[in-house]
Design a protein around this motif. Structure first.
Motif, PDB file in Angstrom:
ATOM      1  N   PRO A  50       0.799  -1.232   0.000  1.00  0.00           N
ATOM      2  CA  PRO A  50       0.000   0.000   0.000  1.00  0.00           C
ATOM      3  C   PRO A  50       0.829   1.278   0.000  1.00  0.00           C
ATOM      4  CG  PRO A  50      -0.783  -1.540   1.683  1.00  0.00           C
ATOM      5  CD  PRO A  50       0.483  -2.111   1.133  1.00  0.00           C
TER       6      PRO A  50
ATOM      7  N   ARG D 279      -7.608   5.628   1.364  1.00  0.00           N
ATOM      8  CA  ARG D 279      -7.629   4.185   1.201  1.00  0.00           C
ATOM      9  C   ARG D 279      -8.991   3.678   0.727  1.00  0.00           C
ATOM     10  NH1 ARG D 279      -2.901   2.119   3.393  1.00  0.00           N
ATOM     11  NH2 ARG D 279      -1.548   3.584   2.330  1.00  0.00           N
ATOM     12  N   ASP D 297      -1.979   9.361   4.677  1.00  0.00           N
ATOM     13  CA  ASP D 297      -2.936   8.357   4.201  1.00  0.00           C
ATOM     14  C   ASP D 297      -4.094   8.245   5.194  1.00  0.00           C
ATOM     15  OD1 ASP D 297      -1.060   7.980   2.216  1.00  0.00           O
ATOM     16  OD2 ASP D 297      -0.887   5.817   2.481  1.00  0.00           O
TER      17      ASP D 297
END
Lengths: 349, 349, 349, 349
Positions: A50, D279, D297
């Protein structure tokens, strides 16, 4: 401005492969055109990593030589032992340049490879053809070739710490003892109890004592540089950290040599090489001082009491010990400045 | 049931001292009657060590010999270098038993002490009087004495790994090289940049190369056991973990000896000693396998290629390397079973 | 002196099982007579756990009810979810006492179990029979029974931090939010990429957000104590350390309550319970302060600005969160002092 | 090609300062012309930071406004609280551009600053003048100004996770609870027992509960975006790792919103901003996925049971939480592309 070279990475889902991606993304003359994995083709690489979200949107390709040929000019092989032995020749035959990060082409003797790696060796022709890319020592040999075998992580740290003294005849090769330590990423992404967090955290251990496959690689180079067969004691240990290799190297000094003598010898030897840094008298480097970078830092301590020198050499195993040196070799191979895309600072702290 | 012995701990706010508290609390024949600190007398010890809340409610005493004499029978000195040199004689003169965990009485020569420790040595009389308590080697000498110098952490791991082979004449003492690694607690609770988390986490480094004060301690014992002067190379490293010492020891084997020979020699040597465990052929221990315990685990690898043996020895530096061995010495001194209060299992994971 | 009770441990090769071994070896009234593993019967347990060398020389038994019955009086089940649901009833029918450390008997509703655990639930009869062994809250119910369900690690830390305030009606149950963090050993010894050292070291992450199977366990207890249905938000995180759980708990205070009020309420509630320690005003505990021990330490901060209280509760997940509380429950079940075999100090540092 | 801008860094020997050096060395439009330290002027910076050997050969300058003026166009202040309050105005008066990484100009009220920071506040005029550089929210306000106050590390992670939902009115501001965790580098290079390796390794702890100076900074922004006064509960914790911040944020959802709704809202809000990555449904980020990079993130989990949303936001505290966002602000201030010099990949593993 020249056209960028197109690069494929086989083994993109291992730590060496994914670090090649990080480094090549910053390289001004390289385009990554294929990320390849035999285990999960068809899946976006960012699914498993990720940290690459929105940076690398590519889907993993299968290992398919014609496909690679159609997409790339140079191939990095970041594969487990035994894979490149078969794959590299096919890629070379297809006209690709190959930089093999695995151990399959480091040893010139197939017999020795088989003994230490327990895999079938590559054909002698290709073992002979592969140029061993220890950049600061054999950089000249790398220039212009099509097939490079990238050195192992432990051998890189160890040999950069040893070659100048061995070549100069300042230490007795028969007395060399190497005590090496590595962060856990060196063992790769494959699961094992040894690398299970709760087992290796707050732990320090020796492994593969007198059996590590990097022993013959180190001895092959030392023998060449010493002009005689060299047998060494080499021990590997795991350190509860992610990145970093340190080699503490012991040898008996021939003649009378001071710390300053060693400093001067090494500074002279590595003159003009941007990635080897020699520490001042009385200082030895810690692994964190090269973390995330392509540097190899070296320090010395000559002990008059014992007549031995202690040499400490550190690298980041994933960069200088794998992906970084591979890029450095690409640069040399292509005739670019050796530091292209690699001139960044260690991450501290 | 006999009356418990009353124990005082000087330096209770260091890691050695606080571990003594943990161990002695479990000891059936000991009462801790005074926890002593020169820096913060008058303060409850649990203020600085909240893990002791509701377990040790005592307030720290000052360093006051008559007070100690009134409260205790035996005194543990867990003090920085240079303190015990003065304090131990006073305590002995006052009729107390003393177990010194610092390095002040380990070296028989004041001159050598001063050279390596950079402190004024203790009086020769007391240096001579102190019995060096390497329990599995000199346990017999400890029995019944009043004054014990507890071995250093590195020397404990190293000497337990070396003494049987040196004594047996199986290795060439001139070839001994010791590469030792320690968790960061070994550096104590005093603040320093080296031990600052962000600096040493994800780092591995050598320190005091060829200068560590444990070198003469190791050589003193090896020389005694070898019956000749032994000079060694000994290097210390910091590992990013809290507890644990590992010594990787190299030496050239005299004659033809196998792994099994070494195993048998060591098993015989340590027969009946509960805290040394010899690993089976092909296995070497990790530090975690003795974590929190008084064990010293040892493994071997004889290498026919080089003619050298690699010996791996591990301890918990705070237990076997300090507080645990001190309690073991107390047991021996008092004529109790050597494992009293120490027969607990390593904490895993 | 009474005859010791004979104990068998099913799941001896997991972290909970191996910690039971460590603790029971120190217990004055227990003999471990069978260590059991379904995966590797016939193998000495020390093969996989070298820290047990020369301490536990037993070979692993298979899971065989008549064999267990012949060797033991009490059985600890330290098995993965879904195993005890079948096994515990058989052991109980055979006349054994059972302490189940798994989650199979914590929830009184099979339906709820199946929803959160994704396993077939145990028979209702046995779900009803199992006594939930949150020792400091339901210790009286545990006394004399044959079948105990040991609480989960997160629920132990969380509920000990919440029950007194909820029971007293000092906080609004609808506002409870629990942010919990665990060391990696909580995930067990089974290999996974999440627990691979290089992935979780130098990492912090939330997992199973709003899906963790400990949610209904926490809610079941809070609902009972509040006398109304309680629904909570509960989040779990992994910390790059081996042991330790911390719960940071938030709730809106009903009425006007100070830090001192909370301290007094909790001190009163846990009066006479040796393993809960309430921190003084202004202090909250870190996980290291209970490391390796059976303590649960709790601190408070009432915030007048927000009208909320923040409660911090810490345990060692392997001890108080599993094996230690299981031994505590054994003590209660047998009518022994609740601290028998557990009165040791946290390991620090 | 334009002339590069000349940059000075005050506080070069702290972690924020040394990271600025790493980042600015890669910046195509910046030359570092002065590295400044009040504590060790005259010393080569590489002495204290060996990772900079042969990369930065400069000697540290003293803090001297005319000297800075002669060497630089823009000054980064990476100083402890209380220093910039005096220094920044002098630098601005001298005609320099200033980016303050400390907390001295983040709060618009000097009174509030004094209450939380326990330092004398800067003059109101300069508090008013400083533009709060939360780049993805207030980037437009930063363009072209001379004086930027760089957000705190915790506020950056937290506010980027909260602002879109607060601004959209999707969550009830009165219900916001923020549970934040940081790696130890966030505490800086100053020595303290809390950051001593043996104390914080294998430890997790909350600190400054309800007292952290980042609380008013978070509330100031949330109040502005909500259009009403917002009071929050915010807790900080130390994680035994070097880098990384994670905020787990809880709030009650207003109306019916799904995970997908939140994903879409945030993706839209951060459209075109290169450093915020949202995400996919069901995933939340770990800190390692942004390690060494300027990314933030964010992931979501809406829980229908409780009516709350859990928002997880991660950054590297030294990059996006300090030096990286400062460079991003420089880019915006100068009218350059916001990602200039910052478009590198997180280091993994």
């Amino acid at each position: 401005m020249t056209q960028p070279i197109r690069a494929a990475i086989v083994g993109s889902t291992g730590y060496g492969g994914v670090e090649l991606i990080r480094l090549l993304l910053q390289h001004p003359h390289v385009d990554i055109t294929s990320v390849i994995s035999s285990s999960t083709p068809g899946v976006p690489i960012a699914n498993g990593f990720p940290h690459l979200n929105e940076i690398v949107t590519d889907t993993l390709d299968a290992v398919d030589v014609p496909l690679i040929r159609s997409k790339a000019d140079v191939v990095f092989l970041a594969t487990p032992a035994g894979v490149a032995a078969n794959l590299a020749p096919q890629l070379l035959e297809a006209g690709l340049k190959v930089i093999d990060i695995s151990g399959d082409f480091r040893l010139k003797s197939g017999e020795v490879y088989e003994k230490w790696y327990k895999h079938k060796p590559a054909a002698d022709e290709y073992l002979a053809k592969a140029v061993y890319g220890l950049a600061e020592v054999y950089g000249e040999e790398v220039k212009g070739v099509d097939f490079i075998s990238n050195p192992g992580c432990y051998p890189t740290a160890t040999l950069l710490g040893l070659v100048p003294a061995v070549k100069a005849g300042w230490i007795d090769p028969a007395t060399i003892i190497i005590d090496a330590k590595s962060g856990v990423s060196g063992a790769g992404r494959g699961l094992s109890l040894t690398n299970h967090f709760a087992e290796i955290n707050e732990n320090f251990l020796a492994y593969k004592v007198n059996k590590h496959q990097h022993i013959p690689e180190i001895e092959q180079v030392l023998s060449r540089e010493a002009g005689q067969e060299v047998i060494t004691t080499f021990t590997t240990h795991l350190v509860p950290m992610t990145r970093g290799i340190q080699s503490t190297i012991y040898a008996t000094v021939k003649g009378k040599r001071s710390d300053e003598d060693f400093l001067e010898l090494y500074r002279e030897f590595y003159k003009g090489r941007p990635f080897v840094r020699i520490r001042p008298k009385g200082k030895v480097p810690g692994t964190k001082e090269v973390w995330g970078s392509n540097y190899c830092d070296i320090g010395f301590s000559v002990d008059d009491r014992t007549g031995r020198v202690t040499i400490v050499s550190v690298i980041d195993n994933v960069v200088k010990g794998a992906a970084g040196q591979a890029v450095q070799n690409l640069n040399l191979m292509m005739g670019w400045d050796e530091a292209t895309g690699l001139a960044f600072t260690p991450v501290y702290p």
